[in-house]
Write a protein that holds these residues in place. Structure first.
Motif, mmCIF file in Angstrom:
data_model
loop_
_atom_site.group_PDB
_atom_site.id
_atom_site.type_symbol
_atom_site.label_atom_id
_atom_site.label_comp_id
_atom_site.label_asym_id
_atom_site.label_seq_id
_atom_site.Cartn_x
_atom_site.Cartn_y
_atom_site.Cartn_z
ATOM 1 N N HIS A 144 0.846 -1.199 0.000
ATOM 2 C CA HIS A 144 0.000 0.000 0.000
ATOM 3 C C HIS A 144 0.882 1.250 0.000
ATOM 4 O O HIS A 144 0.578 2.233 -0.684
ATOM 5 N N LYS A 145 1.974 1.208 0.748
ATOM 6 C CA LYS A 145 2.880 2.355 0.795
ATOM 7 C C LYS A 145 3.514 2.604 -0.569
ATOM 8 O O LYS A 145 3.605 3.746 -1.031
ATOM 9 N N ASN A 146 3.957 1.536 -1.242
ATOM 10 C CA ASN A 146 4.522 1.662 -2.596
ATOM 11 C C ASN A 146 3.530 2.337 -3.539
ATOM 12 O O ASN A 146 3.876 3.261 -4.280
ATOM 13 N N GLU A 147 2.296 1.835 -3.512
ATOM 14 C CA GLU A 147 1.292 2.322 -4.469
ATOM 15 C C GLU A 147 0.829 3.735 -4.139
ATOM 16 O O GLU A 147 0.583 4.536 -5.042
ATOM 17 N N TYR A 148 0.718 4.034 -2.858
ATOM 18 C CA TYR A 148 0.406 5.411 -2.480
ATOM 19 C C TYR A 148 1.518 6.350 -2.942
ATOM 20 O O TYR A 148 1.268 7.414 -3.512
ATOM 21 N N GLY A 149 2.766 5.960 -2.689
ATOM 22 C CA GLY A 149 3.900 6.790 -3.096
ATOM 23 C C GLY A 149 3.950 6.997 -4.593
ATOM 24 O O GLY A 149 4.227 8.108 -5.069
ATOM 25 N N ALA A 150 3.693 5.926 -5.350
ATOM 26 C CA ALA A 150 3.721 6.038 -6.808
ATOM 27 C C ALA A 150 2.605 6.943 -7.313
ATOM 28 O O ALA A 150 2.808 7.746 -8.238
ATOM 29 N N ALA A 151 1.414 6.836 -6.714
ATOM 30 C CA ALA A 151 0.294 7.692 -7.120
ATOM 31 C C ALA A 151 0.589 9.154 -6.805
ATOM 32 O O ALA A 151 0.322 10.055 -7.621
ATOM 33 N N VAL A 168 9.937 -0.216 -9.330
ATOM 34 C CA VAL A 168 10.168 1.002 -8.552
ATOM 35 C C VAL A 168 9.176 2.101 -8.910
ATOM 36 O O VAL A 168 8.864 2.965 -8.108
ATOM 37 N N TYR A 169 8.657 2.075 -10.056
ATOM 38 C CA TYR A 169 7.835 3.093 -10.713
ATOM 39 C C TYR A 169 8.700 4.251 -11.195
ATOM 40 O O TYR A 169 9.222 4.182 -12.276
ATOM 41 N N THR A 170 8.911 5.326 -10.420
ATOM 42 C CA THR A 170 9.646 6.467 -10.971
ATOM 43 C C THR A 170 11.160 6.285 -10.880
ATOM 44 O O THR A 170 11.687 6.034 -9.806
ATOM 45 N N PHE A 171 11.841 6.447 -12.017
ATOM 46 C CA PHE A 171 13.287 6.653 -12.016
ATOM 47 C C PHE A 171 13.552 8.144 -12.231
ATOM 48 O O PHE A 171 14.220 8.785 -11.436
ATOM 49 N N SER A 172 13.014 8.675 -13.330
ATOM 50 C CA SER A 172 13.251 10.083 -13.642
ATOM 51 C C SER A 172 12.100 10.622 -14.478
ATOM 52 O O SER A 172 11.296 9.858 -15.025
ATOM 53 N N LYS A 200 15.646 3.106 -1.340
ATOM 54 C CA LYS A 200 15.046 3.755 -0.173
ATOM 55 C C LYS A 200 13.732 4.450 -0.551
ATOM 56 O O LYS A 200 12.952 4.812 0.328
ATOM 57 N N SER A 201 13.496 4.624 -1.827
ATOM 58 C CA SER A 201 12.289 5.297 -2.304
ATOM 59 C C SER A 201 11.036 4.604 -1.787
ATOM 60 O O SER A 201 10.941 3.376 -1.752
ATOM 61 N N ILE A 202 10.035 5.386 -1.420
ATOM 62 C CA ILE A 202 8.736 4.866 -1.000
ATOM 63 C C ILE A 202 8.086 4.043 -2.117
ATOM 64 O O ILE A 202 7.234 3.192 -1.877
ATOM 65 N N GLU A 203 8.518 4.299 -3.360
ATOM 66 C CA GLU A 203 7.928 3.615 -4.510
ATOM 67 C C GLU A 203 8.575 2.258 -4.806
ATOM 68 O O GLU A 203 8.071 1.501 -5.641
#
Length: 519
Positions: free
Chosen positions: A177-184, A307-311, A362-365
């Motif tokens: 849930h934390k990964n997906e919230y962070g990515a959103a 990871v979703y976002t790199f750049s 370390k990224s939330i994503e």
């Protein structure tokens, strides 16, 4: 913060605002939530509990979104897979995920029934699919008063996506849930979205891009218009009729829309924000987007399922083709490439020197590791960094350029050649529709630079393209293709990534004659 709670917060803010559109069906946030609550109660009544994996093999339908929120409400794991997979591939994913239930529709009926002949999880059919008496429609009739709300923490897994598996069996990517919230959250910030944005659900929900469109839209009380069967003309009509304000698409779809013969007939003035990901976009197509769509926000998003976002790069007018700088939740660097997976985060290359792109976990994503694949996890995550397998160059201003995969790099006569650099030149030729460059085995050179071209005009010749490369670019002679093959279409994955392995294996349809050049 779990995703179901965030969705319910959105429902209480604007209960009557349109949330979901699928053909003639339109659901408000309140109606979508009511459907999801009933379905959640139904799933729970079947014994599906917190942490259970539910595999879904469906097109982008309204029912798919309702299932998504129902699964989040019971704390289970939404596990969508590509409905185009073979029975063997479906069997593998179901067994690998240890699925408690499988949801399918008519398009996936045959492969699901074949894949589950031996080990049979709960089967739930949608839209009249045969093979089970347990239907989505029946579950929607469940009395919600029997529903038991579980306690869900943000570290629990809510989603598992399977990678495309272009080089072997797909790998499950569990996301919390934390990964997906962070990515959103990152997606909203990086694309400059605001409340009540509207978008299209054309990117599949078994892909990270589809998930981003779903979550970011719902959290902003926006409108998501589902497109189960992609067609360029239909998509253009929906963009115009629904006054869509933002899109997040692969370059292939943007290419289709921009080049559609009826493009000018559709009023896309509401479309202000364009994002793309999943594959590189040529500078020619970037220029066409600026010319024909005129977006206020135009973002190249570079990332992955893991990871979703790199750049991101939102200044494509200044640096077309650049992947920009690290995303909102991210840090990246470029290190010495090693196909054997022995590079270290400390092996940083100099600006202008190509290397493998790595990003901070370390990224939330960022995910924690692949499902049931410790060896793959150890190779991908080393010393707190995710090794992407992508090649990149960071310029003097600190901007990243992605130049291909580590294993796509062509080594010809001892020289390293990156396919995207060559493709970008050839794509500028006015008679070229699409192009993909690979290295084919060659006795003398090791690999021979070969361009596979889809031509707009059957008068196009290899000699003409070779002359174009000589006169219209700074492309070094050793990077120029030695062979041109004219084909009917470039093989791609369902989300638009070029499948170079198919070109190398000869899996394509030629058009006319190909040419070996004396260069």
């Amino acid at each position: 913060m779990d995703l179901a709670s965030l969705f319910e917060f959105a429902v209480t803010r604007y209960p009557q605002h349109t949330a979901l559109v699928d053909g003639e069906y339109r659901l408000s946030y309140e109606e979508l939530n009511t459907h999801a609550c009933r379905l959640a109660a139904g799933l729970q009544s079947l014994g599906i509990t917190q942490g259970d994996r539910i595999v879904l093999i469906m097109k982008n339908r309204m029912e798919m979104v309702i299932f998504y929120w129902a699964v989040q409400k019971i704390g289970a794991v939404f596990t969508p897979i590509n409905f185009r997979l073979s029975a063997d591939e479906v069997r593998y994913c179901i067994q690998d995920a240890d699925a408690k239930a499988v949801v399918y529709e008519p398009v996936s009926e045959d492969v699901v029934l074949e894949a589950t002949k031996e080990a049979r999880p709960l089967l739930i059919s949608v839209l009249g699919a045969q093979g089970t008496e347990l239907t989505y429609e029946q579950l929607l009739e469940t009395d919600v008063r029997g529903f038991q709300q579980p306690q869900i923490t943000d570290e629990e897994i809510c989603l598992m996506l399977y990678t495309s598996g272009t080089t072997g069996r797909p790998k499950g990517v569990p996301r919390s849930h934390k990964n997906e919230y962070g990515a959103a959250l990152a997606h909203i910030i990086q694309n400059q979205y605001i409340r009540h944005e509207s978008t299209i659900g054309v990117m599949p929900l078994y892909h990270t891009m589809g998930m981003r469109s779903l979550l970011s839209t719902m959290f902003l009380n926006g409108k998501l218009v589902m497109i189960p069967d992609y067609d360029a003309a239909l998509t253009l009509k929906i963009l115009a009729d629904e006054k869509i304000s933002c899109v997040y698409l692969v370059p292939t779809i943007i290419h289709d829309l921009i080049h559609h013969p009826d493009f000018e007939q559709y009023d896309l003035s509401a479309l202000k924000k364009v994002g793309y990901a999943g594959a590189p976009m040529t500078t020619t197509l970037i220029d066409k987007c600026f010319e024909k769509i005129k977006p206020d926000v135009f973002v190249n998003h570079y990332g992955s399922t893991e990871v979703y976002t790199f750049s991101i790069c939102d200044y494509l007018d200044r640096k077309p083709g650049s992947a920009g700088k690290a995303g909102f939740h991210q840090q990246l660097q470029v290190v010495t490439p090693d196909p054997e997976g022995k590079s270290k985060p400390s092996d940083i290359v100099s600006p202008g020197e190509p290397g493998e792109i790595i990003v901070n976990t370390k990224s939330i994503e960022a995910f924690k590791g692949y499902w049931n694949k410790p060896d793959a996890t150890r190779k991908a995550i080393r010393d707190g960094w995710y090794f992407t397998g992508d090649m990149g160059v960071i310029d003097e201003e600190g901007d990243l350029y992605v130049v291909g995969r580590v294993d796509d790099m062509i080594i010809s006569g001892g020289e390293n050649i990156h396919p995207l650099e060559v493709e970008d030149v050839i794509a500028k030729h006015p008679k070229v529709f699409e192009v993909a460059v690979v290295g084919l085995p060659h006795e003398r050179w090791g690999q021979e630079v070969t361009a596979f071209v889809v031509a707009k005009d059957n008068t196009l010749t290899a000699e003409e393209l070779d002359q174009f490369c000589k006169s219209s670019s700074d492309l070094a002679n050793f990077k120029r293709p030695k062979k041109y093959v004219f084909i009917s279409e470039i093989p791609k994955s369902p989300v638009g990534k070029i499948l170079r392995r198919k070109l190398i294996a000869g899996e394509y349809q030629t058009v006319g004659e190909h040419s070996n050049l004396k260069v």
